[in-house]
Design an enzyme around this catalytic site. Structure first.
Site, PDB file in Angstrom:
ATOM      1  N   LYS A   1      -6.075   5.093   8.409  1.00 45.73           N
ATOM      2  CA  LYS A   1      -4.888   5.748   7.854  1.00 45.73           C
ATOM      3  C   LYS A   1      -5.045   7.262   7.830  1.00 45.73           C
ATOM      4  CE  LYS A   1      -3.388   1.781   5.113  1.00 45.73           C
ATOM      5  NZ  LYS A   1      -3.114   1.225   3.775  1.00 45.73           N
TER       6      LYS A   1
ATOM      7  N   SER B   1       0.786  -1.235   0.000  1.00 44.15           N
ATOM      8  CA  SER B   1       0.000   0.000   0.000  1.00 44.15           C
ATOM      9  C   SER B   1       0.818   1.284   0.000  1.00 44.15           C
ATOM     10  CB  SER B   1      -0.966   0.019   1.189  1.00 44.15           C
ATOM     11  OG  SER B   1      -0.269   0.088   2.413  1.00 44.15           O
TER      12      SER B   1
END
Length: 263
Positions: A205, A156
């Site tokens: 996040k 990611s």
């Protein structure tokens, strides 16, 4: 000879297996992981004393601002997650209950999962390098890129790796920085052709990004709604689909010209 139970007796008989079932569920391990905002790292600088991006074979720019990749921290694959853990985490905005199989490959041992995540990170780094050099039309040059990010696995960080390489080699293309001096955070996988892919745990996040000083968050466009679900105040979402769209958005933001995409 059968006798008829009174209503209280019948309720007691029915309640017994329900209580037993609830007691069993309370202590039985469930197929979930508990996740929370994890560390972030500025790919333009150092992480744990080691430069994240090193480039040889071409001049490297001095950069300002930050490009922070983001992570989540999840309970380890062998952690027993019970019903009380799930209930407690379900109501916390800084935690998320996620199916274990969405975090870790099903059926693998802890060592196999760690190896898999390392392989995913290494592949992501290769793709990020190819995407950045292709975007800059430098893929045939004698440029070597090293990427080092300790204790982080998975793919990611690909988008942020590519942006870091572009910023170090080319900036905004006219002498400025892609960041415009800001703290930019984000997430997203990347293919060698520059396509940005979706990732998991985006709401967590964004919290990690805001905690570490970011004011802008680059998010795969397909995950805009997820990112908006628990968006911290003051954090601006910028959806992207490709490396080029991410660079264009950052330049528009830096220069104050052109339209900056929004979720």
């Amino acid at each position: 000879m059968l006798s008829r139970l009174t209503r209280p007796q019948a309720l007691a008989v029915l309640a017994a297996p329900v209580v037993a079932l609830l007691a069993t569920a309370a202590f039985a391990p469930l197929p979930f992981s508990i996740a929370q905002p994890g560390m972030t790292a500025n790919v333009l600088g150092e992480n744990k004393g080691t430069q994240v991006i090193t480039i040889t074979g071409a001049p490297v720019r001095e950069t300002s601002g930050q490009l922070r990749m983001t992570t989540i921290e999840a309970t380890s694959p062998d952690t027993r997650v019970g019903l009380p853990d799930v209930i407690d985490s379900w109501f916390g905005t800084d935690r998320a209950v996620m199916p274990r199989d969405s975090v870790y490959p099903s059926g693998d041992s802890v060592k196999e999962i760690e190896r898999y995540n390392r392989e995913q990170m290494e592949e992501s780094q290769d793709e990020a390098t190819r995407a950045a050099l292709d975007y800059l039309d430098r893929e045939d040059d004698d440029i070597e890129v090293g990427l080092e990010l300790a204790d982080v696995g998975g793919p990611s960080a690909g988008l942020l790796f590519s942006l870091g390489i572009v910023d170090k080699l080319n900036g905004d293309g006219s002498g400025g920085d892609l960041t415009g001096g800001r703290v930019i955070a984000g997430t997203g996988t990347i293919d060698a052709d520059g396509t940005v892919g979706a990732v998991g745990g985006v709401p967590l996040k964004t919290q990690a990004a805001e905690r570490d000083g970011a004011t802008v968050f680059l998010v795969p466009k397909a995950e805009c709604s997820d990112a908006q679900a628990e968006l911290p105040e003051g954090l601006r979402l910028v959806p992207v689909t490709t490396l080029k769209s991410a660079v264009d958005a950052l330049i528009a933001l830096e220069k104050g010209t052109g339209k900056v995409p929004a979720c």
